[in-house]
Design a protein around this motif. Structure first.
Motif, short mmCIF file in Angstrom:
data_model
loop_
_atom_site.label_atom_id
_atom_site.label_comp_id
_atom_site.label_asym_id
_atom_site.label_seq_id
_atom_site.Cartn_x
_atom_site.Cartn_y
_atom_site.Cartn_z
N LEU A 115 0.84 -1.20 0.00
CA LEU A 115 0.00 0.00 0.00
C LEU A 115 0.87 1.25 0.00
O LEU A 115 0.62 2.20 -0.76
CB LEU A 115 -0.92 0.00 1.22
N LEU A 116 1.91 1.25 0.81
CA LEU A 116 2.81 2.40 0.84
C LEU A 116 3.50 2.58 -0.51
O LEU A 116 3.56 3.70 -1.04
CB LEU A 116 3.85 2.23 1.95
N ALA A 122 0.26 6.71 -7.02
CA ALA A 122 -1.13 7.08 -7.27
C ALA A 122 -1.92 6.83 -5.98
O ALA A 122 -1.47 6.07 -5.12
CB ALA A 122 -1.70 6.21 -8.41
N PRO A 123 -3.09 7.44 -5.84
CA PRO A 123 -3.90 7.19 -4.63
C PRO A 123 -4.13 5.69 -4.43
O PRO A 123 -4.44 4.97 -5.38
CB PRO A 123 -5.20 7.93 -4.92
N ALA A 124 -3.94 5.24 -3.19
CA ALA A 124 -4.08 3.81 -2.88
C ALA A 124 -4.76 3.65 -1.53
O ALA A 124 -4.58 4.46 -0.62
CB ALA A 124 -2.70 3.15 -2.86
N VAL A 178 -6.26 3.01 6.28
CA VAL A 178 -5.07 3.75 5.87
C VAL A 178 -5.12 3.97 4.37
O VAL A 178 -5.36 3.04 3.60
CB VAL A 178 -3.78 2.98 6.25
N ARG A 179 -4.88 5.22 3.98
CA ARG A 179 -4.86 5.58 2.56
C ARG A 179 -3.60 6.41 2.30
O ARG A 179 -3.17 7.17 3.17
CB ARG A 179 -6.11 6.38 2.19
N VAL A 236 0.93 12.01 1.15
CA VAL A 236 -0.03 12.14 2.24
C VAL A 236 -0.43 10.75 2.73
O VAL A 236 -0.76 9.87 1.93
CB VAL A 236 -1.29 12.91 1.79
N LEU A 237 -0.37 10.57 4.04
CA LEU A 237 -0.87 9.36 4.70
C LEU A 237 -2.13 9.77 5.46
O LEU A 237 -2.10 10.72 6.24
CB LEU A 237 0.16 8.79 5.67
#
Length: 137
Positions: free
Chosen positions: A60-61, A67-69, A74-75, A85-86
């Motif tokens: 995910l990181l 790209a947005p994930a 957690v995004r 941005v986390l």
């Protein structure tokens, strides 16, 4: 190869009130838990005065740098070429921090040198994990 990787970073806490501020945080990776990364925040940024730790998928990181994930708690998303941005979602709201993308890339590179992508299963201790989950059952 180190079995534990810790990397100190500075994160910018994004607040609804004017004046976001920078706080220290630590990224963690442990070879025994090769699919996950963790980030720890100091007690002074939490509402209850306790250290805050979040664990989420290493993949995910990595995806969030491009790209947005993420669709869960957690995004991760890029914010231009230099920041990422986390977002941490809880029942009470959302906490957002900005991290230098180069710091995250450096950390991820270190984790992939320790456990290459696709080789995580070789480092997982499934028996211990099951024993921990099942307890005395």
């Amino acid at each position: 190869m180190p079995s534990v990787i810790d990397q100190a970073v500075q994160v910018r806490l994004i607040a609804t009130a004017p004046g976001s501020h920078t706080v220290p945080a630590v990224l963690h990776y442990h070879r025994a838990d090769p699919l996950a990364v963790r980030i720890s925040f100091p007690p002074e940024i939490s509402l209850d005065g306790a250290e805050v730790d979040w664990a989420f998928a290493r993949e995910l990181l990595a995806e969030g740098l491009r790209a947005p994930a993420g669709t869960g708690d957690v995004r991760v998303r890029p914010l231009g070429p230099e920041r990422t941005v986390l977002e941490f979602h809880v029942e009470d709201g959302v906490a957002m921090v900005q991290v230098r993308t180069d710091d995250l890339r450096r950390f991820l590179d270190r984790t992939y040198r320790s456990v290459p992508a696709g080789h995580e299963q070789k480092h997982m201790d499934v028996d211990s994990g099951l024993a921990e989950l099942l307890g005395d059952a």
